[in-house]
Design an enzyme around this catalytic site. Structure first.
Site, PDB file in Angstrom:
ATOM      1  N   ARG A  38       0.813  -1.224   0.000  1.00  0.00           N
ATOM      2  CA  ARG A  38       0.000   0.000   0.000  1.00  0.00           C
ATOM      3  C   ARG A  38       0.846   1.274   0.000  1.00  0.00           C
ATOM      4  O   ARG A  38       0.386   2.320  -0.458  1.00  0.00           O
ATOM      5  CB  ARG A  38      -0.946  -0.021   1.213  1.00  0.00           C
ATOM      6  N   ILE A  64      -7.421   7.582  -0.407  1.00  0.00           N
ATOM      7  CA  ILE A  64      -7.233   6.150  -0.656  1.00  0.00           C
ATOM      8  C   ILE A  64      -8.067   5.467   0.428  1.00  0.00           C
ATOM      9  O   ILE A  64      -8.010   5.840   1.606  1.00  0.00           O
ATOM     10  CB  ILE A  64      -5.739   5.728  -0.603  1.00  0.00           C
ATOM     11  N   SER A  65      -8.875   4.476   0.029  1.00  0.00           N
ATOM     12  CA  SER A  65      -9.828   3.886   0.966  1.00  0.00           C
ATOM     13  C   SER A  65      -9.118   3.101   2.068  1.00  0.00           C
ATOM     14  O   SER A  65      -7.962   2.690   1.929  1.00  0.00           O
ATOM     15  CB  SER A  65     -10.792   2.960   0.221  1.00  0.00           C
ATOM     16  N   GLN A  66      -9.884   2.847   3.129  1.00  0.00           N
ATOM     17  CA  GLN A  66      -9.390   2.046   4.258  1.00  0.00           C
ATOM     18  C   GLN A  66      -9.125   0.616   3.759  1.00  0.00           C
ATOM     19  O   GLN A  66     -10.007  -0.001   3.161  1.00  0.00           O
ATOM     20  CB  GLN A  66     -10.480   2.044   5.321  1.00  0.00           C
ATOM     21  N   PRO A  67      -7.924   0.089   3.994  1.00  0.00           N
ATOM     22  CA  PRO A  67      -7.579  -1.206   3.396  1.00  0.00           C
ATOM     23  C   PRO A  67      -8.493  -2.369   3.784  1.00  0.00           C
ATOM     24  O   PRO A  67      -8.818  -3.205   2.927  1.00  0.00           O
ATOM     25  CB  PRO A  67      -6.145  -1.466   3.857  1.00  0.00           C
TER      26      PRO A  67
END
Ligand code: SAH
Length: 224
Positions: A38, A64-67
């Site tokens: 990431r 960037i979205s939460q993994p």
């Protein structure tokens, strides 16, 4: 070892454990996340936080979205490797990379050209199979490659599901996954299409940046 000299392996493994604890159990999804470092998708200013399970800014007011959420959404698509997939909201390209490892053909749309260019740069070191990048309004879908077996929207849609996305979904069990609801909170919803029949299933609440476009939120609605 990455160019900046930091070894992120242990941090990545710990992030995967967190994602697992939050319900990401599909080994193929976890493996795709393992192969997608990431920190490559996070601006240098925030790289220290790349393996914290949080959304982070990527410019243009986007994130960037939460993994763990990326993992959950990918899992809900139930990909087997051959699907024709449309992603709406390329952003950093992180979700794009994970999807590309799990499907047959991928088209991704982003409304900010600068984010598409950055995503292309982020994805380069991963040597993935070809991806079609489109700059434009994803609420209109992308008719040239329709029908899609899967459509994933990674921005929050208003209460009415964009009709073009339903139209471009394969009638043969196609699945559309999107967060929809209010500007602040959305419900993660999966719509499955069989013939002309649509069935919806809700998978909890989430918070995404707004889906802005002809069949999404209007930019005027978001001001103030
Ligand atoms: N999956 C991405 C999420 C980025 S946030 C990541 O993890 O990096 C959502 C993205 O959707 C933003 O980049 C935003 O610009 C984009 N977006 C919002 N409305 C859109 C639209 N109508 N068409 C295409 N992209 C859109």
């Amino acid at each position: 070892m990455p160019a900046d000299g930091t070894d992120y392996t242990a941090q990545l493994e710990s992030l995967l454990e967190q994602a697992h604890a939050k319900g990401v159990r599909d080994p193929r999804v976890l493996q795709a996340m393992r192969q997608t470092p990431r920190h490559l998708f996070v601006p240098e200013s925030h790289r220290l936080y790349a393996y914290i399970d949080h959304a982070l800014p990527i410019g243009e007011g986007q994130t960037i979205s939460q993994p763990s959420l990326v993992g959950q959404m990918t899992q809900l698509l139930e990909l087997t490797g051959n699907e024709n997939v449309l992603e709406i909201g390329t952003g950093s390209g992180y979700q794009t990379a994970i999807l590309r490892r799990l499907c047959g053909r991928l088209t991704t749309i982003e409304r900010f050209p600068r984010l598409t260019l950055q995503a292309l740069r982020n994805l380069q070191p991963l040597n993935l199979p070809p991806i079609t990048f489109v700059i434009g309004d994803g609420t209109c879908g992308f008719p040239p490659y329709a029908p899609y077996d899967r459509i994933l929207v990674t921005a929050g849609a208003p209460p009415k599901v964009p009709q073009p996305l339903l139209d471009q979904l394969s009638p043969d069990g196609g699945k559309l996954l999107l967060p929809f609801g209010s500007r602040q909170y959305q419900r993660l919803t999966r719509i499955t299409k069989h013939g002309t029949r649509l069935r919806a299933k809700i998978f909890g609440e989430c918070m995404f940046v707004p889906l802005v476009g002809k069949y999404g939120w209007k930019s005027e609605e978001l001001e103030g």
